[in-house]
Design a protein around this motif. Structure first.
Motif, mmCIF file in Angstrom:
data_model
loop_
_atom_site.group_PDB
_atom_site.id
_atom_site.type_symbol
_atom_site.label_atom_id
_atom_site.label_comp_id
_atom_site.label_asym_id
_atom_site.label_seq_id
_atom_site.Cartn_x
_atom_site.Cartn_y
_atom_site.Cartn_z
ATOM 1 N N LEU B 19 0.822 -1.211 0.000
ATOM 2 C CA LEU B 19 0.000 0.000 0.000
ATOM 3 C C LEU B 19 0.856 1.261 0.000
ATOM 4 C CD1 LEU B 19 -2.893 1.152 0.063
ATOM 5 C CD2 LEU B 19 -2.628 1.365 2.529
ATOM 6 N N GLY B 20 1.783 1.365 0.958
ATOM 7 C CA GLY B 20 2.604 2.579 1.007
ATOM 8 C C GLY B 20 3.049 2.896 2.419
ATOM 9 N N ASP B 21 3.419 4.151 2.603
ATOM 10 C CA ASP B 21 3.963 4.631 3.881
ATOM 11 C C ASP B 21 3.003 4.316 5.036
ATOM 12 O OD1 ASP B 21 4.724 6.460 6.069
ATOM 13 O OD2 ASP B 21 6.072 7.332 4.567
ATOM 14 N N GLU B 37 -6.578 20.750 4.645
ATOM 15 C CA GLU B 37 -5.122 20.773 4.541
ATOM 16 C C GLU B 37 -4.525 19.438 4.994
ATOM 17 O OE1 GLU B 37 -1.448 22.315 3.646
ATOM 18 O OE2 GLU B 37 -3.373 23.316 3.307
ATOM 19 N N TYR B 40 -5.100 16.692 2.420
ATOM 20 C CA TYR B 40 -4.195 16.865 1.273
ATOM 21 C C TYR B 40 -2.827 16.271 1.615
ATOM 22 C CZ TYR B 40 -0.676 19.271 -1.520
ATOM 23 O OH TYR B 40 0.413 19.554 -2.293
ATOM 24 N N ASP B 41 -2.360 16.625 2.782
ATOM 25 C CA ASP B 41 -1.077 16.132 3.268
ATOM 26 C C ASP B 41 -1.082 14.600 3.372
ATOM 27 O OD1 ASP B 41 1.202 17.842 4.481
ATOM 28 O OD2 ASP B 41 1.114 16.021 5.701
ATOM 29 N N ALA B 43 -3.197 12.357 1.988
ATOM 30 C CA ALA B 43 -3.495 11.588 0.778
ATOM 31 C C ALA B 43 -2.395 11.709 -0.280
ATOM 32 C CB ALA B 43 -4.829 12.049 0.181
ATOM 33 N N TYR B 44 -1.715 12.855 -0.341
ATOM 34 C CA TYR B 44 -0.865 13.094 -1.502
ATOM 35 C C TYR B 44 0.627 13.263 -1.237
ATOM 36 C CZ TYR B 44 -5.214 13.636 -4.029
ATOM 37 O OH TYR B 44 -6.437 13.400 -4.588
ATOM 38 N N LEU B 45 1.008 13.739 -0.050
ATOM 39 C CA LEU B 45 2.430 14.025 0.156
ATOM 40 C C LEU B 45 3.121 12.883 0.897
ATOM 41 C CD1 LEU B 45 2.330 17.819 1.050
ATOM 42 C CD2 LEU B 45 2.535 16.714 -1.183
ATOM 43 N N ARG B 46 4.363 12.609 0.503
ATOM 44 C CA ARG B 46 5.104 11.500 1.099
ATOM 45 C C ARG B 46 6.512 11.947 1.479
ATOM 46 N NH1 ARG B 46 0.692 10.071 1.126
ATOM 47 N NH2 ARG B 46 -0.290 8.281 0.130
ATOM 48 N N ASP B 47 7.039 11.332 2.556
ATOM 49 C CA ASP B 47 8.441 11.586 2.923
ATOM 50 C C ASP B 47 9.369 10.920 1.910
ATOM 51 O OD1 ASP B 47 7.788 13.032 5.133
ATOM 52 O OD2 ASP B 47 7.853 11.324 6.499
ATOM 53 N N ASN B 48 9.008 9.737 1.422
ATOM 54 C CA ASN B 48 9.768 9.027 0.383
ATOM 55 C C ASN B 48 11.261 8.935 0.721
ATOM 56 O OD1 ASN B 48 10.074 7.701 -2.051
ATOM 57 N ND2 ASN B 48 10.297 9.575 -3.248
ATOM 58 N N PRO B 49 11.598 8.423 1.906
ATOM 59 C CA PRO B 49 13.006 8.457 2.333
ATOM 60 C C PRO B 49 13.877 7.443 1.592
ATOM 61 C CG PRO B 49 11.715 7.200 3.891
ATOM 62 C CD PRO B 49 10.739 7.745 2.882
ATOM 63 N N HIS B 53 12.320 2.803 6.065
ATOM 64 C CA HIS B 53 10.961 3.176 5.676
ATOM 65 C C HIS B 53 9.974 2.234 6.338
ATOM 66 C CE1 HIS B 53 7.741 3.693 2.349
ATOM 67 N NE2 HIS B 53 7.792 4.806 3.035
#
Lengths: 416, 95
Positions: B19-21, B37, B40-41, B43-49, B53
């Motif tokens: 699934l993801g983070d 806000e 949005y954070d 659903a869409y923004l990721r740290d993507n380290p 992880h």
């Protein structure tokens, strides 16, 4: 130094002693007007169009390794403009047109081969979807042609037409699509940019962005600080890392896509073919190797290698589409790291930091976009406004609800 | 990759979907003032380290449990596997 047939003959008769390195290896200056981070296809294309089309003379490209060593050297070399949505198709058709004139523009043989791409369909619903896509392409000035099974059979008699579960009912073909020699694309852009005065600085890793009072002043690198009025980031795959230096979180996950090449075979595949029932695409290189790929592995990674389940899945898809390749041996496989965005479409935009611009989120379709991406990013960097065909690729589109989701898969990057 | 399932032992990653983070466990409060806000954070923004992880894997071809896997995104090495249920409870997400 211009390349020509005359020049080749002259060098052949004089022992090939006249060839020189085609770009310089300069030390960085203290200050540039524009710095492009990333010496890949998109970064080098940006530098080429900045210098040649937009008249910028004080430009540098900084690259942590050697140029063209990332995804531009790791893709399956397919060039096409068979998209459907308004935000995408004009951009990719613009790219297709740039590809068609690229070799003359660069005076470099990119081995552009318009051998066509055939997207097969296997059900009534898929045929209707491809008809719709073809119509959208034609409305945007691209070429598209719908073939029935007999027409496909005439061109590709070796395909598995009468499969019980997924019979081939026809295909959507774009004749102007094809393949290009990926390394030559990077080298051609580099040579042209260098000849227009761009400094290409290799082995120079960006370790930080110097940002003061909300303005980007330049980049910290392994060769020291380099100042710039504007900094453009074109490092797809590693966008999260570099933009993280500016404290930004992106609508992007990094994933690995694997690609494969078989041993060299006699000519068997006249065009690029994609399978409609599995995720599989294949073409044949000029050396004879079958170049193919499929799905991304599906988990976050920065490692340029994948795992075996996807290898199995891709090869199964290939053999079910064209059983003729089942005895071909796999020669090499490799992985490249992709910026998988939240809607499957890219971003070319300014950022909240003044003087910092971002180009990324290319998912696994970055190669075909290389010339247009460079052209549009150069336009943005030079004029501070988006190029007319790239206005939809905004960084804030996820906040404003203006996603460009060709697949309709939502905010799940590994499904695009 | 082999995922060492807390209940079933080592299982091939091919049995799972991703699934993801693991921050996706922390769904924002839809009634909060800043819900738009926050979503949005979320659903869409990721740290993507590049590195360690924490991420959500679903044992689709197995016991259908959700796992939180701690994995290095530069080496694929897995250092920890927990039941997502336990992680969510520890964060006060469910009863």
């Amino acid at each position: 130094m211009r390349y020509s047939g005359f020049r080749v003959i002259k060098e052949a008769l004089t022992g090939h002693k006249g060839w020189k390195p085609v770009w310089r290896d300069p030390e960085p200056k203290a200050q540039y007007d524009i710095i492009v981070i990333g010496g890949g296809g998109h970064g080098l294309a940006t530098a080429h169009y900045l210098s040649k089309v937009y008249g910028q003379r004080n430009v540098a490209v900084v690259e942590k390794g050697w140029i063209g060593g990332g995804n531009v050297g790791r893709n399956t070399t397919i060039v096409r403009s068979n998209y459907m949505l308004d935000g995408n198709e004009p951009f990719y058709e613009f790219s297709m047109k740039l590809w068609e004139g690229l070799e003359q523009d660069l005076n470099y043989n990119a081995m552009m081969s318009q051998r066509g791409i055939l997207n097969l369909f296997h059900s009534d619903a898929q045929r209707d979807a491809y008809t719709r896509r073809g119509n959208a392409m034609i409305l945007h000035g691209a070429d598209a042609e719908l073939l029935d099974a007999d027409q496909v059979r005439k061109e590709h008699p070796y395909l598995n037409f009468d499969d019980a579960r997924f019979p081939i009912m026809g295909g959507l073909v774009q004749r102007r699509a094809g393949t290009a020699r990926h390394d030559a694309v990077a080298w051609g852009f580099a040579r042209s940019a260098d000849s227009h005065g761009v400094d290409i600085i290799q082995n120079c890793e960006v370790t930080g962005l110097r940002i003061e009072n909300g303005k980007c002043l330049g980049v910290e690198t392994s060769k020291g600080f380099i100042g710039a009025n504007k900094v453009g980031c074109a490092v797809a795959g590693n966008s999260g890392r570099v933009m993280g230096m500016a404290g930004m979180r992106l609508p992007i996950e990094s994933h690995v896509l694997q690609a494969f090449v078989s041993e060299g075979l006699k000519p068997v595949l006249p065009s690029v073919i994609t399978y409609g029932a599995g995720h599989f695409y294949i073409s044949q290189s000029d050396k004879g190797g079958l170049v193919f790929g499929g799905d991304i592995d599906g988990y976050n990674t920065y490692a340029q290698r994948g795992n075996l389940p996807v290898v199995e899945d891709v090869c199964e898809g290939g053999v079910s589409l064209m059983p003729v390749i089942s005895r071909a041996r796999l020669l090499r496989m490799w992985g490249g790291v992709m910026d998988m965005s939240m809607d499957g479409s890219p971003i070319i935009d300014h950022t909240p930091v003044e003087g910092l611009y971002f180009n990324g989120g290319w998912c696994y379709g970055g190669f075909k976009a290389t010339p247009a991406s460079g052209h549009c990013f150069a336009h943005l960097l030079a004029k501070d406004e988006p190029h007319p065909v790239a206005t939809a690729y905004r960084l804030d589109r996820f906040k404003t609800g203006r996603m460009i989701d060709e697949r309709g898969a939502g905010n799940q990057p590994n499904l695009h | 990759m082999i995922i060492n399932h807390p209940l079933l032992g080592p299982r091939d990653a091919a049995e799972f979907t991703y699934l993801g983070d693991a921050s996706l466990i922390d769904r924002p409060d839809w009634q909060a003032e800043d819900a738009a806000e926050a979503f949005y954070d979320y659903a869409y923004l990721r740290d993507n380290p590049a590195g360690e992880h924490k991420e959500l894997w679903y044992h689709e071809a197995g016991d259908r449990s959700w796992l939180v896997v701690t994995r290095d995104t530069t080496t694929h090495e897995i250092s920890k596997v927990e039941l997502a249920r336990d992680v969510a409870r520890a964060r006060g997400r469910s009863k």
